[in-house]
Write a protein that holds these residues in place. Sequence first.
Motif, mmCIF file in Angstrom:
data_model
loop_
_atom_site.group_PDB
_atom_site.id
_atom_site.type_symbol
_atom_site.label_atom_id
_atom_site.label_comp_id
_atom_site.label_asym_id
_atom_site.label_seq_id
_atom_site.Cartn_x
_atom_site.Cartn_y
_atom_site.Cartn_z
ATOM 1 N N LEU A 153 0.825 -1.202 0.000
ATOM 2 C CA LEU A 153 0.000 0.000 0.000
ATOM 3 C C LEU A 153 0.862 1.256 0.000
ATOM 4 O O LEU A 153 1.808 1.367 0.792
ATOM 5 C CB LEU A 153 -0.886 0.042 1.244
ATOM 6 N N HIS A 154 0.500 2.179 -0.865
ATOM 7 C CA HIS A 154 1.177 3.467 -0.958
ATOM 8 C C HIS A 154 0.151 4.552 -0.641
ATOM 9 O O HIS A 154 -0.913 4.593 -1.249
ATOM 10 C CB HIS A 154 1.705 3.707 -2.373
ATOM 11 N N GLY A 155 0.504 5.433 0.278
ATOM 12 C CA GLY A 155 -0.397 6.500 0.682
ATOM 13 C C GLY A 155 -0.333 7.726 -0.203
ATOM 14 O O GLY A 155 0.170 7.680 -1.334
ATOM 15 N N PRO A 156 -0.833 8.844 0.322
ATOM 16 C CA PRO A 156 -0.985 10.060 -0.475
ATOM 17 C C PRO A 156 0.324 10.581 -1.034
ATOM 18 O O PRO A 156 1.363 10.531 -0.391
ATOM 19 C CB PRO A 156 -1.604 11.064 0.501
ATOM 20 N N ASN A 157 0.221 11.074 -2.253
ATOM 21 C CA ASN A 157 1.289 11.717 -3.009
ATOM 22 C C ASN A 157 2.366 10.768 -3.522
ATOM 23 O O ASN A 157 3.237 11.184 -4.269
ATOM 24 C CB ASN A 157 1.928 12.867 -2.213
ATOM 25 N N LEU A 158 2.292 9.494 -3.157
ATOM 26 C CA LEU A 158 3.300 8.563 -3.665
ATOM 27 C C LEU A 158 3.101 8.272 -5.152
ATOM 28 O O LEU A 158 4.020 7.816 -5.817
ATOM 29 C CB LEU A 158 3.339 7.296 -2.818
ATOM 30 N N ASN A 159 1.936 8.600 -5.681
ATOM 31 C CA ASN A 159 1.721 8.522 -7.125
ATOM 32 C C ASN A 159 2.605 9.529 -7.857
ATOM 33 O O ASN A 159 2.808 9.408 -9.064
ATOM 34 C CB ASN A 159 0.249 8.755 -7.475
ATOM 35 N N LEU A 160 3.181 10.480 -7.143
ATOM 36 C CA LEU A 160 4.052 11.494 -7.745
ATOM 37 C C LEU A 160 5.533 11.127 -7.673
ATOM 38 O O LEU A 160 6.394 11.944 -8.029
ATOM 39 C CB LEU A 160 3.827 12.849 -7.058
ATOM 40 N N LEU A 161 5.845 9.918 -7.208
ATOM 41 C CA LEU A 161 7.248 9.515 -7.150
ATOM 42 C C LEU A 161 7.909 9.712 -8.512
ATOM 43 O O LEU A 161 7.315 9.439 -9.546
ATOM 44 C CB LEU A 161 7.385 8.044 -6.747
ATOM 45 N N GLY A 162 9.140 10.172 -8.458
ATOM 46 C CA GLY A 162 9.879 10.448 -9.676
ATOM 47 C C GLY A 162 9.754 11.892 -10.122
ATOM 48 O O GLY A 162 10.599 12.395 -10.852
ATOM 49 N N ARG A 163 8.692 12.557 -9.660
ATOM 50 C CA ARG A 163 8.462 13.969 -10.010
ATOM 51 C C ARG A 163 8.454 14.862 -8.792
ATOM 52 O O ARG A 163 8.804 16.020 -8.872
ATOM 53 C CB ARG A 163 7.133 14.126 -10.752
ATOM 54 N N ARG A 164 8.029 14.334 -7.670
ATOM 55 C CA ARG A 164 7.893 15.133 -6.442
ATOM 56 C C ARG A 164 9.201 15.117 -5.654
ATOM 57 O O ARG A 164 9.657 14.062 -5.237
ATOM 58 C CB ARG A 164 6.779 14.552 -5.581
ATOM 59 N N THR B 140 14.231 9.569 -8.298
ATOM 60 C CA THR B 140 13.601 9.704 -9.610
ATOM 61 C C THR B 140 12.863 8.443 -10.054
ATOM 62 O O THR B 140 12.278 8.414 -11.131
ATOM 63 C CB THR B 140 14.649 10.082 -10.675
ATOM 64 N N THR B 141 12.880 7.417 -9.232
ATOM 65 C CA THR B 141 12.159 6.194 -9.549
ATOM 66 C C THR B 141 10.663 6.450 -9.422
ATOM 67 O O THR B 141 10.210 7.038 -8.437
ATOM 68 C CB THR B 141 12.582 5.060 -8.591
ATOM 69 N N THR B 142 9.890 6.006 -10.398
ATOM 70 C CA THR B 142 8.440 6.216 -10.366
ATOM 71 C C THR B 142 7.751 5.133 -9.540
ATOM 72 O O THR B 142 8.331 4.074 -9.277
ATOM 73 C CB THR B 142 7.848 6.202 -11.781
ATOM 74 N N LEU B 143 6.509 5.393 -9.190
ATOM 75 C CA LEU B 143 5.727 4.396 -8.466
ATOM 76 C C LEU B 143 5.533 3.144 -9.323
ATOM 77 O O LEU B 143 5.601 2.024 -8.811
ATOM 78 C CB LEU B 143 4.382 4.969 -8.031
ATOM 79 N N ALA B 144 5.327 3.326 -10.617
ATOM 80 C CA ALA B 144 5.193 2.165 -11.512
ATOM 81 C C ALA B 144 6.461 1.313 -11.473
ATOM 82 O O ALA B 144 6.384 0.073 -11.470
ATOM 83 C CB ALA B 144 4.886 2.621 -12.932
ATOM 84 N N ASP B 145 7.628 1.972 -11.432
ATOM 85 C CA ASP B 145 8.895 1.237 -11.330
ATOM 86 C C ASP B 145 8.991 0.478 -10.008
ATOM 87 O O ASP B 145 9.401 -0.687 -9.976
ATOM 88 C CB ASP B 145 10.086 2.189 -11.440
ATOM 89 N N VAL B 146 8.620 1.138 -8.918
ATOM 90 C CA VAL B 146 8.650 0.490 -7.595
ATOM 91 C C VAL B 146 7.756 -0.743 -7.609
ATOM 92 O O VAL B 146 8.164 -1.832 -7.176
ATOM 93 C CB VAL B 146 8.205 1.466 -6.483
ATOM 94 N N ASN B 147 6.547 -0.594 -8.110
ATOM 95 C CA ASN B 147 5.605 -1.715 -8.118
ATOM 96 C C ASN B 147 6.109 -2.855 -8.990
ATOM 97 O O ASN B 147 5.984 -4.027 -8.608
ATOM 98 C CB ASN B 147 4.231 -1.242 -8.573
ATOM 99 N N ALA B 148 6.667 -2.538 -10.132
ATOM 100 C CA ALA B 148 7.190 -3.586 -11.024
ATOM 101 C C ALA B 148 8.340 -4.331 -10.352
ATOM 102 O O ALA B 148 8.393 -5.569 -10.393
ATOM 103 C CB ALA B 148 7.639 -2.980 -12.350
ATOM 104 N N ARG B 149 9.248 -3.596 -9.732
ATOM 105 C CA ARG B 149 10.368 -4.234 -9.029
ATOM 106 C C ARG B 149 9.862 -5.130 -7.907
ATOM 107 O O ARG B 149 10.385 -6.222 -7.688
ATOM 108 C CB ARG B 149 11.312 -3.183 -8.456
ATOM 109 N N GLY C 213 15.689 4.631 0.749
ATOM 110 C CA GLY C 213 15.208 4.910 -0.602
ATOM 111 C C GLY C 213 14.179 3.862 -1.001
ATOM 112 O O GLY C 213 13.579 3.190 -0.150
ATOM 113 N N VAL C 214 13.987 3.691 -2.300
ATOM 114 C CA VAL C 214 13.003 2.711 -2.764
ATOM 115 C C VAL C 214 13.458 1.281 -2.495
ATOM 116 O O VAL C 214 12.643 0.354 -2.526
ATOM 117 C CB VAL C 214 12.636 2.919 -4.248
#
Length: 152
Positions: A16-27, A34-43, A137-138
């Motif tokens: 589970l990822h809480g608020p604003n973590l959808n902005l990983l890589g940009r925020r 700079t790793t995105t949430l999609a990258d984290v989930n795939a890994r 980090g991630v």
Amino acid sequence: MSQNRDAERPGRVLLLHGPNLNLLGRREPGVYGTTTLADVNARCRDLGAELGLEVDARQSNHEGVLIDAVQEAMADFDAVVINPGGYTHTSVALRDALAALPVPVVEVHISNVHAREPFRHHSYVSPIATAVIAGAGVLGYELALRYCAARM
């Protein structure tokens, strides 16, 4: 091993990822990378498969949606890995839902929250978490999955 787990199936982990973590890589890449949430989930899904775990990754900016997912985990998952984001410091309701789980809960923070602003030093989740990983980090998510696999 979790009382929910059947030895014939892979262990199930709710990520589970809480608020604003959808902005990983940009925020705030200087803080969160700079790793995105999609990258984290795939890994995490790839590592989970290597470890014999099925990883179901979800993100929400809404407290109630996260609480509903935690309640679902009571019957359907063998562990929960959660980065509660800002709800770490504010949500008694999320803490109470996590405390009701009969499975391990691993709290993850990408940054070292203890080296940041004072309001980030307090976590409602840490006292009820089975383990806490902060500042790695991630990679912290991968460490959490390895911990979960070792517990099952």
